[in-house]
Motif scaffolding. Structure first.
Motif, mmCIF file in Angstrom:
data_model
loop_
_atom_site.group_PDB
_atom_site.id
_atom_site.type_symbol
_atom_site.label_atom_id
_atom_site.label_comp_id
_atom_site.label_asym_id
_atom_site.label_seq_id
_atom_site.Cartn_x
_atom_site.Cartn_y
_atom_site.Cartn_z
ATOM 1 N N ILE A 1 0.821 -1.204 0.000
ATOM 2 C CA ILE A 1 0.000 0.000 0.000
ATOM 3 C C ILE A 1 0.860 1.260 0.000
ATOM 4 C CG2 ILE A 1 -1.780 -1.254 1.286
ATOM 5 C CD1 ILE A 1 -1.132 0.409 3.710
ATOM 6 N N ASN A 2 0.271 2.339 -0.522
ATOM 7 C CA ASN A 2 0.964 3.626 -0.542
ATOM 8 C C ASN A 2 0.420 4.581 0.505
ATOM 9 O OD1 ASN A 2 0.698 2.571 -3.587
ATOM 10 N ND2 ASN A 2 2.685 3.564 -3.264
ATOM 11 N N GLY A 3 -0.726 4.232 1.043
ATOM 12 C CA GLY A 3 -1.322 5.120 2.030
ATOM 13 C C GLY A 3 -2.650 4.557 2.486
ATOM 14 N N THR A 4 -3.228 5.229 3.456
ATOM 15 C CA THR A 4 -4.457 4.733 4.067
ATOM 16 C C THR A 4 -5.546 5.793 4.048
ATOM 17 O OG1 THR A 4 -3.250 3.241 5.532
ATOM 18 C CG2 THR A 4 -5.445 3.891 6.250
ATOM 19 N N VAL A 5 -6.775 5.323 3.821
ATOM 20 C CA VAL A 5 -7.949 6.171 4.013
ATOM 21 C C VAL A 5 -8.630 5.680 5.275
ATOM 22 C CG1 VAL A 5 -10.161 6.941 3.075
ATOM 23 C CG2 VAL A 5 -8.250 6.406 1.518
ATOM 24 N N PHE B 1 -6.287 10.282 3.925
ATOM 25 C CA PHE B 1 -7.606 10.914 4.014
ATOM 26 C C PHE B 1 -8.371 10.397 5.214
ATOM 27 C CE2 PHE B 1 -6.682 11.218 -0.537
ATOM 28 C CZ PHE B 1 -7.047 12.546 -0.803
ATOM 29 N N LEU B 2 -9.241 11.258 5.714
ATOM 30 C CA LEU B 2 -10.206 10.845 6.723
ATOM 31 C C LEU B 2 -11.598 10.905 6.115
ATOM 32 C CD1 LEU B 2 -9.149 12.811 9.946
ATOM 33 C CD2 LEU B 2 -8.661 10.417 9.370
ATOM 34 N N PHE C 1 -5.685 14.333 5.497
ATOM 35 C CA PHE C 1 -5.177 14.101 6.847
ATOM 36 C C PHE C 1 -3.936 14.946 7.040
ATOM 37 C CE2 PHE C 1 -2.559 11.661 9.864
ATOM 38 C CZ PHE C 1 -3.453 11.513 10.909
ATOM 39 N N ASP C 2 -3.953 15.787 8.082
ATOM 40 C CA ASP C 2 -2.834 16.684 8.301
ATOM 41 C C ASP C 2 -2.194 16.372 9.659
ATOM 42 O OD1 ASP C 2 -1.116 18.728 8.880
ATOM 43 O OD2 ASP C 2 -2.457 20.326 8.188
ATOM 44 N N PRO C 3 -1.109 15.587 9.629
ATOM 45 C CA PRO C 3 -0.544 15.103 10.900
ATOM 46 C C PRO C 3 -0.078 16.231 11.813
ATOM 47 C CG PRO C 3 0.917 14.582 9.070
ATOM 48 C CD PRO C 3 -0.346 15.103 8.477
#
Ligand SMILES: Nc1nc2c(ncn2[C@@H]2O[C@H](COP(=O)(O)OP(=O)(O)OP(=O)(O)O)[C@@H](O)[C@H]2O)c(=O)[nH]1
Ligand SMILES: Nc1nc2c(ncn2[C@@H]2O[C@H](COP(=O)(O)OP(=O)(O)OP(=O)(O)O)[C@@H](O)[C@H]2O)c(=O)[nH]1
Ligand SMILES: [Mg+2]
Ligand SMILES: [Mg+2]
Lengths: 394, 467
Positions: free
Chosen positions: A338-342, A368-369, A381-383
């Motif tokens: 995976i490259n990222g999570t929603v 993303f949320l 999503f902004d950590p």
């Protein structure tokens, strides 16, 4: 989301501050030998405050004689409750070897500073671990975070009680930020800059919100001037075709789908070909929900990944998920990297620990949320903002 | 169901107890930690975990393993019993006409479970019908219709109607000749006030015999709030746990059961309509803990217990620290004297209790001479169990009877009761002590059998009242 955790992190800070305060007071007390319990105070001549305490510990406790009945037990367990407190204070100084060096300690003491030691953090850290668990951070991930904080704080000197809070804040902030900001990249830019069509495949367990997220992202890209085609790789579940069809119609997005029971890889492949032939920018490929324990379905996912060779694979999971989030993220990542999570259903959950767990085990960013069931209910999503909100005073 | 074949740390720390027949303090501490870990990683809610582990700890230290039972099995049995106690048996579902309302979070598995339950009832010889009231989710109607087709059960829905309450009402009418009505609803969560209001309305229209909360096995700590809100809104009479064919342990269901005071009705173990099981506590809890068949083990321990019979009531010094100090305790205390030394010396070992406090007690509080002790022993043998447990119940006529039975005079019986009362008062002062002091004292007592203490209690002769 994350409100629960924010509250609890605040109380961790207070915990440590309190412990530090107590410690400062305790040291101030032992500072004045005359105040110490008479029955347990040794006769060592106090040359410096720190020394006097040590001398006391080395001497036999005066009250010992009364304790003959005790049969050679630990002297500190003998004489009276008041003596006990003093004994505890002594004990604290006794195992100095394990903590910061004697000199550093003495120096710190002389200048009115105190040093944060392992045992000072024990209780606050335990409370913090419970807070993380209450926020659905996976247990091993929580322990890693605690280790980081422990490592950062132990041995730290701090000048005044007032600044302990800052010290905690920095340690906590760093530890959380490290985990939660892992691998962040500019998603929009990457999609804009990539060769078209960009193929994105969505994976995840049953019912987490893959199809809905695809519908939301379809709108997201259209709003950014990118053409989208959706592909229904869920040829299995009852009503899957009808569901995504309804979304496609509502969004006026092109949809490629096959009969139920067809080969999911073939559907996605068709969609990519369609996009190439029609200058469509983005292919959003849905897959059927599957549990990572199904070898067959995980093998099928591997095959889809191989055949379609997507530009990006996004793992979808829900914010309400608990400890299992880690296991499934790992296994999906193994089957189709995976490259990222929603992270969906963030509107249903105030804890948000799943974000931390998943980012930690996959080493891939939460992108993303999902914050509702409407098409616009999706947020980047902004950590940084998140950690600021979590740890900051506001 | 998939059993967890990854070694759980609970199992391995329990295995360390293999061969041991007694638990020391460190054992208990480690085990309790592991039990907490394993419940927490099964998603049981944090405060519930703490409550559970506290009562497990209390029993593990308070109850003696029956002879022939290892400490490991003993602890496992306690864990098992406590959890079974919490979840209870499967939700009672009479095989008769009824209406069931399903509720739960988005994507938890309501629609799938509706079809599965209908299939289950049809296999029991009843005629079920599913009514789909989800007018919100795209494809919800088709999904339910297709699932019901696979389950070969009646279905009602109306893709053109957008009022779920109306569909519910019409659906019940249209499926009048079915025995079991299962009403599916759109997904919603605790924070969506308008949707919670909507399901309240559906509930009052449908007037179900029971409302079931459909929960994903993977749900985390949020299970508590969700369960509470749904319970407040429509009254939850049972829980359906779905997706147990994955690795999630379903601890959220424990939380929900605890929160709603209900029980678990069904387990979902796959995507097809047959993938449904009635809840059964043993399998569920064994899986939750990542252990083998715990019921079997529990039964084995129970058998051992029955065999040991009366031997079982081994007295633990800790017991006198909990609850009331009875004559039985006094008797045991007397028996145990040789091992642990007299009470006043035990008290001397406790920091803060030595010296000063002893002086405040009446002089003869601890004064029981050897002769009197023997007499007391005989007297207590003449008492009933009930009298030993409740010395206060012993009135004048009982004193007479006991004295006669023991061949002692009534005065000595009175003395015994008096002595007991004083010891009891002393013990009560103990009970107010802090945890740390207690533990220190217990350690001393436990070491008492060998080493230093022996000389004090046993050999010392004149030293103590019982000595
Ligand atoms: N509250 C809320 N609900 C959501 C969100 N995302 C999805 N949902 C709902 O969750 C349910 C399941 O969503 P789907 O998109 O069908 O999930 P899926 O992962 O495609 O499901 P399968 O294909 O069956 O595995 C639907 O009722 C959605 O409306 C979100 O961010 N918030
Ligand atoms: N593996 C597995 N999947 C399940 C189980 N129960 C449901 N599912 C799947 O979970 C997903 C969601 O199930 P649904 O029945 O649509 O859930 P729902 O609660 O009706 O969803 P909404 O109506 O959107 O709130 C689907 O992909 C189902 O096939 C189960 O026990 N095991
Ligand atoms: Mg889907
Ligand atoms: Mg549904």
């Amino acid at each position: 989301m994350f409100d629960g955790l924010k509250d609890k992190l605040g109380s961790f800070r207070e915990d440590v501050e309190e412990t530090a305060e107590e410690k400062a007071e305790a040291e101030a007390e032992t500072d004045a030998p005359t105040e110490a319990d008479e029955s347990s105070e040794g006769t060592g001549g106090p040359s410096s405050p720190a020394d006097s305490v040590e001398a006391g510990a080395d001497e036999p406790v005066a009250g010992d004689a009364d304790l003959a009945t005790e049969g050679g037990g630990d002297p500190e367990e003998g004489g009276g409750l008041a003596a006990d407190e003093a004994a505890a204070a002594l004990e604290e100084d006794d195992d100095e070897e394990s903590g910061p060096g004697r000199l550093k300690r003495a120096a710190a003491f002389a200048t009115g500073k105190i040093i944060i030691e392992e045992e000072d953090l024990e209780d606050p850290l335990w409370n913090l671990e419970m807070a993380l668990l209450e926020s659905d951070v996976e247990m091993n991930v929580a322990e890693e975070i605690l280790d980081t904080i422990r490592g950062k704080m132990i041995g730290e000197t701090r000048a005044q009680v007032e600044t302990t809070g800052e010290l905690v804040e920095v340690a906590l902030r760093d530890a959380l930020y490290d985990v939660i900001s892992v691998g962040q990249f500019d998603f929009d830019e990457r999609v804009q800059d990539a060769d078209k069509p960009v193929t994105i495949v969505f994976t995840g367990v049953n019912g987490v919100g893959k199809t809905t997220s695809i519908a939301k992202l379809s709108r997201y890209f259209e709003e950014r001037g990118l053409d989208v085609v959706m592909a229904n790789g869920d040829t299995y579940r009852a009503g899957a075709n009808e569901q995504i069809r309804e979304h496609a119609d509502a969004l006026a997005t092109k949809l490629i789908s096959h009969e139920q029971g067809g080969d999911p890889a073939a559907v996605l492949y068709d969609a990519v070909e369609y996009a190439e032939a029609n200058d469509v920018d983005v292919v959003l490929g849905d897959t059927a929900g599957r549990l990572h324990t199904s070898d067959d379905l995980m093998a099928q996912l591997e095959k889809i990944d191989r055949v379609v060779d997507p530009d990006m694979t996004l793992f979808v999971d829900e914010a309400v998920a608990g400890q299992d989030a880690v296991k499934r993220a790992e296994q999906f990542n193994d089957a189709a990297e995976i490259n990222g999570t929603v992270l969906t259903k963030a509107d249903a959950d105030s804890s948000g620990g799943a974000a931390i767990s998943i980012a930690y085990v996959t080493g891939r960013p939460i992108l993303f949320l999902g914050v509702g069931q409407g098409y616009d209910d999706i947020e980047r999503f902004d950590p940084e903002r998140l950690v600021d909100r979590l740890v900051g005073e506001e | 169901m998939v059993l967890d074949n990854l070694g759980s740390s609970l199992r391995s720390s329990l295995d360390k107890l293999q061969g041991k027949s007694r638990l020391d303090e460190d054992d208990v501490e480690e085990i309790i930690k592991e039990i907490q870990r394993s419940l927490l990683s099964a998603d049981v809610e944090v405060t519930l975990v703490m409550d559970l582990s506290a009562s497990i700890e209390e029993r593990a230290t308070g109850e003696e393993p029956p002879a022939g039972t290892s400490a490991r099995d003993h602890v496992l049995r306690i864990v098992y019993e406590e959890l079974v106690d919490l979840v209870g048996e499967s939700t009672d579902l009479p095989l008769e006409s009824q209406t069931i309302l399903l509720a739960g979070l988005q994507g938890s598995g309501k629609t799938t479970s509706a079809a599965k339950m209908a299939w289950w009832f049809s296999k029991k010889g009843l005629r079920p019908a599913v009514i789909q009231t989800d007018t919100f989710r795209p494809g919800a109607y088709d999904q339910a219709e297709q699932m019901c087709e696979r389950a070969e059960v009646s279905f009602y829905g109306d893709p053109d109607e957008d009022d779920p309450v109306r569909i519910a009402r019409d659906g019940l009418e249209a499926t009048e000749d079915a025995d079991v009505h299962i009403v599916d609803t759109a997904g919603r969560h605790a924070l969506e006030d308008d949707l919670i209001a909507e399901i309240e309305e559906i509930e009052s229209t449908v007037d179900p015999d029971r409302s079931l909360l459909v929960l994903d096995a993977a749900i985390g700590q949020g299970a508590e709030e969700q369960a509470r809100e749904f319970d407040d809104a429509i009254g939850i009479g049972g829980v359906v746990v779905t997706k147990l064919d994955g690795t999630a342990k379903g601890g959220g269901a424990l939380t929900a059961v605890n929160e709603t005071g209900s029980s678990i009705a069904f387990l979902g173990t796959g995507e097809t309509v047959q993938d449904i099981e009635r809840f059964e506590p043993n399998g569920f809890i064994s899986r939750l803990l990542g252990m083998g068949d715990l019921k079997q083990l529990s039964e084995r321990v129970e058998r051992a217990m029955a065999e040991t019979g009366d031997e079982e009531d081994d007295w633990e010094p800790e017991d006198i620290m909990e609850g009331s100090f009875t004559l039985k305790d006094m008797q045991k205390q007397m028996e145990a004297m040789n091992k642990m030394g007299p009470l006043d010396q035990v008290m001397d070992m406790i920091p803060g209790l030595g010296g000063g406090m002893m002086d405040e007690l009446p002089d003869d509080a601890m004064d029981v001479t050897q002769d009197r002790m023997r007499a007391f022993d005989v007297i207590m043998d003449s008492m009933t169990d009930d009298e030993l447990e409740n010395p206060r119940s012993i009135g004048a006529s009982r004193v007479r009877r006991i004295a006669r039975g023991a061949g002692e005079d009534e005065e000595t019986v009175q003395e015994l009761l008096q002595q007991h009362k004083m010891m009891e008062q002393t013990i009560q002062q103990f009970q107010g002590m802090g945890e740390g002091d207690m533990q220190r004292m217990m350690k001393k007592i436990q070491n008492g059998g060998g080493g230093g203490m022996g000389g004090l209690g046993g050999g010392g002769g004149g030293l103590g009242p019982f000595g």
